[in-house]
Motif scaffolding. Structure first.
Motif, PDB file in Angstrom:
ATOM      1  N   LEU A  94      38.199  42.706  37.193  1.00  0.00           N
ATOM      2  CA  LEU A  94      39.467  42.766  37.354  1.00  0.00           C
ATOM      3  C   LEU A  94      39.958  44.082  36.623  1.00  0.00           C
ATOM      4  N   ARG A  95      39.112  43.970  35.025  1.00  0.00           N
ATOM      5  CA  ARG A  95      40.201  45.274  34.418  1.00  0.00           C
ATOM      6  C   ARG A  95      39.842  46.561  34.732  1.00  0.00           C
ATOM      7  N   ASP A  96      38.828  46.861  35.735  1.00  0.00           N
ATOM      8  CA  ASP A  96      38.362  48.051  36.041  1.00  0.00           C
ATOM      9  C   ASP A  96      39.237  48.036  37.668  1.00  0.00           C
ATOM     10  N   TRP A  97      39.888  47.230  37.824  1.00  0.00           N
ATOM     11  CA  TRP A  97      40.714  47.346  39.485  1.00  0.00           C
ATOM     12  C   TRP A  97      41.432  47.665  38.562  1.00  0.00           C
ATOM     13  N   LEU A  98      42.440  46.981  37.930  1.00  0.00           N
ATOM     14  CA  LEU A  98      43.871  47.650  37.365  1.00  0.00           C
ATOM     15  C   LEU A  98      44.444  48.572  36.042  1.00  0.00           C
ATOM     16  N   SER A  99      42.866  49.220  36.030  1.00  0.00           N
ATOM     17  CA  SER A  99      43.014  50.144  35.548  1.00  0.00           C
ATOM     18  C   SER A  99      42.713  51.466  36.815  1.00  0.00           C
ATOM     19  N   ARG A 100      42.596  51.212  37.886  1.00  0.00           N
ATOM     20  CA  ARG A 100      43.128  52.606  39.153  1.00  0.00           C
ATOM     21  C   ARG A 100      44.683  52.277  39.365  1.00  0.00           C
ATOM     22  N   ASP A 101      44.626  50.615  39.292  1.00  0.00           N
ATOM     23  CA  ASP A 101      46.152  50.427  39.697  1.00  0.00           C
ATOM     24  C   ASP A 101      46.960  51.757  39.128  1.00  0.00           C
TER      25      ASP A 101
END
Length: 135
Positions: A17-24
Motif C-alpha cells: 500500500l505504501r508503494d502504491w500511494l507513493s506512485r499516486d
C-alpha cells in the motif's frame, strides 16, 4: 492531520500500500506516508502492530486517498480488512462498497465550520431588513 492505516495480512500488505500511494500523484503532493509502529491502545500490552501513517497538509484530498485505497485493494489477490483511524474516529473496510467508502470519507474529512450568517441576505432590494413597506 494524522491518519493511521492498518491492513490485515501483515507488513507485506502495508509495504504494498505504501508503494502504491507513493506512485499516486495526489498522495505524493499532499501526504507524507511512512510505515511506523502503532501506538498501543489504552490498557493494551504486548504486540505492537505496524501501521501506515499519513501526515497530510491542506492540499491533500480525502476523496483521492479513498479512491487510491479502493483501487489498491482491488489489485490484491485476497480481500484484506483495512482499518483507518483519524484521531478518535475509526472505520473498517471489509468489502469496499460505496457505503464503506462514504463512511471512510466521513472519518477522513475534518468537520467544516458552519458558514457565518450573511446579514445582507435578508435585506430586500431597497435595503430594508424587514422586507416591509416604508412608512
Amino acid at each position: 492531520m494524522r491518519i493511521d492505516v492498518a491492513v490485515s495480512g501483515g507488513e507485506a500488505e502495508l509495504r504494498s500500500l505504501r508503494d502504491w500511494l507513493s506512485r499516486d500523484p495526489g498522495a505524493r503532493r499532499g501526504a507524507h506516508v511512512e510505515l511506523v509502529q502503532a501506538e498501543p491502545s489504552p490498557g493494551q500490552m504486548g504486540v505492537v502492530t505496524d501501521v501506515l501513517q499519513l501526515i497530510t497538509d491542506n492540499a491533500w484530498s480525502a476523496a483521492s486517498f479513498a479512491l487510491a485505497l479502493s483501487t489498491w485493494r482491488q489489485t490484491r489477490p485476497h480481500a484484506r480488512r483495512i482499518t483507518v483511524r483519524r484521531g478518535d474516529l475509526t472505520v473498517s473496510l471489509d468489502g469496499g462498497d460505496d457505503e464503506e467508502l462514504r463512511r471512510l470519507l466521513d472519518v477522513l474529512e475534518p468537520p467544516t465550520a458552519p458558514e457565518p450568517p450573511d446579514p445582507d441576505r435578508d435585506r430586500d432590494r431597497d435595503g430594508r431588513a424587514d422586507g416591509g413597506e416604508g412608512r
